[in-house]
Design an enzyme around this catalytic site. Sequence first.
Site, PDB file in Angstrom:
ATOM      1  N   GLY A 159      29.504   5.177  39.799  1.00 42.60           N
ATOM      2  CA  GLY A 159      29.708   3.768  39.493  1.00 42.60           C
ATOM      3  C   GLY A 159      28.689   3.150  38.554  1.00 42.60           C
ATOM      4  CG  ASN A 197      30.647   3.098  32.768  1.00 41.37           C
ATOM      5  OD1 ASN A 197      30.363   2.577  31.698  1.00 41.37           O
ATOM      6  ND2 ASN A 197      30.706   4.397  32.937  1.00 41.37           N
ATOM      7  NE  ARG A 201      43.880  10.594  43.169  1.00 44.24           N
ATOM      8  CZ  ARG A 201      44.217  11.842  43.454  1.00 44.24           C
ATOM      9  NH1 ARG A 201      43.364  12.820  43.235  1.00 44.24           N
ATOM     10  NH2 ARG A 201      45.410  12.123  43.916  1.00 44.24           N
ATOM     11  CG  LEU A 243      46.055   4.442  38.646  1.00 47.31           C
ATOM     12  CD1 LEU A 243      45.320   3.343  37.905  1.00 47.31           C
ATOM     13  CD2 LEU A 243      46.078   4.185  40.155  1.00 47.31           C
ATOM     14  CG  ASN A 287      40.067   4.413  31.884  1.00 45.35           C
ATOM     15  OD1 ASN A 287      39.232   4.429  32.788  1.00 45.35           O
ATOM     16  ND2 ASN A 287      40.456   5.509  31.244  1.00 45.35           N
ATOM     17  CG  HIS A 338      38.892   8.864  27.733  1.00 50.28           C
ATOM     18  ND1 HIS A 338      39.195   9.685  28.794  1.00 50.28           N
ATOM     19  CD2 HIS A 338      38.924   9.645  26.632  1.00 50.28           C
ATOM     20  CE1 HIS A 338      39.405  10.912  28.335  1.00 50.28           C
ATOM     21  NE2 HIS A 338      39.254  10.912  27.022  1.00 50.28           N
ATOM     22  CB  SER A 364      37.797   4.995  23.586  1.00 51.75           C
ATOM     23  OG  SER A 364      37.555   5.934  22.546  1.00 51.75           O
ATOM     24  CB  THR A 375      49.888   2.314  28.410  1.00 47.26           C
ATOM     25  OG1 THR A 375      49.440   3.568  27.859  1.00 47.26           O
ATOM     26  CG2 THR A 375      49.376   1.164  27.559  1.00 47.26           C
ATOM     27  CG  ASP A 403      42.710   9.278  29.117  1.00 43.58           C
ATOM     28  OD1 ASP A 403      42.501  10.481  29.360  1.00 43.58           O
ATOM     29  OD2 ASP A 403      42.384   8.344  29.875  1.00 43.58           O
ATOM     30  CD  GLN A 435      25.544   4.037  22.222  1.00 43.64           C
ATOM     31  OE1 GLN A 435      26.090   2.995  21.863  1.00 43.64           O
ATOM     32  NE2 GLN A 435      24.239   4.205  22.163  1.00 43.64           N
TER      33      GLN A 435
HETATM   34  C1  GRF Z   1      31.486   8.527  32.868  1.00 46.02           C
HETATM   35  O1  GRF Z   1      31.110   9.623  32.100  1.00 46.02           O
HETATM   36  C2  GRF Z   1      32.694   7.865  32.247  1.00 46.02           C
HETATM   37  O2  GRF Z   1      32.870   8.239  30.911  1.00 46.02           O
HETATM   38  C3  GRF Z   1      33.842   8.338  33.033  1.00 46.02           C
HETATM   39  O3  GRF Z   1      33.340   8.593  34.340  1.00 46.02           O
HETATM   40  C4  GRF Z   1      31.970   9.008  34.226  1.00 46.02           C
HETATM   41  C5  GRF Z   1      31.189   8.482  35.388  1.00 46.02           C
HETATM   42  O4  GRF Z   1      31.100   7.099  35.253  1.00 46.02           O
HETATM   43  N1  GRF Z   1      34.853   7.324  33.029  1.00 46.02           N
HETATM   44  P1  GRF Z   1      30.370   6.183  36.375  1.00 46.02           P
HETATM   45  O5  GRF Z   1      28.907   6.540  36.361  1.00 46.02           O
HETATM   46  O6  GRF Z   1      31.001   6.529  37.727  1.00 46.02           O
HETATM   47  O7  GRF Z   1      30.634   4.794  35.920  1.00 46.02           O
END
Ligand code: GRF
Length: 190
Positions: free
Chosen positions: A11, A13, A91, A93, A107, A109, A136, A141, A145, A173
């Site tokens: 988590g 992000n 997952r 969806l 999302n 990616h 990105s 949708t 991705d 980033q």
């Molecule tokens: C990240 O590398 C991200 O690109 C992908 O999931 C990985 C883990 O993300 N979506 P996080 O640390 O759980 O946010």
Amino acid sequence: PRVAILISGGGSNMVTLVKAMHMGAIAATPVLVLSNNPEAGGLAKARDLGVETAVVDHRPFKGDRAAFDAAMLAVLQKAQPDIICCAGFMRILTAEFIDHWAGKMLNIHPSLLPKYKGLNTHQRAIDAGDKVAGVSVHVVTSELDGGPVLGQAEVEVRESDTAEDLGARVLVQEHILYPQVLANFVKRDD
Ligand code: GRF
């Protein structure tokens, strides 16, 4: 707007998005952090940040994606989010679930879409000899991705890079890009 964040793991992000909302850098409120994985490390981080959490473990649903998504939807509807941010959510969806959010689900990616949809993006970029990789943020949708890209960030690929090295450089980033994109997205009240 009310934002729910879907996670499956650490988590990181989600943390950057929640902090940006709490600081007012994003004009939105984090109303729920929802994970399909009861052991997701991000759940404790969300609680430490004072954000409501929930878990819908996907395992009891086995292959019944529609039933899992219906359980997710029921939990989400209690939080009444306006926007859903997938952040390390692993997952796939169903189209019905995605259609319910009609362009209000984002999302992140870890590739420069449309390149490298799916998994193992960093190793694939390295194997292809790419000199540039990146991340990105796109609208979700029913095409995996595949939705409209809202923002991207590039990083260099170094000769010595392993997938872990490149992933770590991209993650930095990600933590810059996602809050920027969400801040702009919430301003667009179309
Ligand atoms: C990240 O590398 C991200 O690109 C992908 O999931 C990985 C883990 O993300 N979506 P996080 O640390 O759980 O946010």
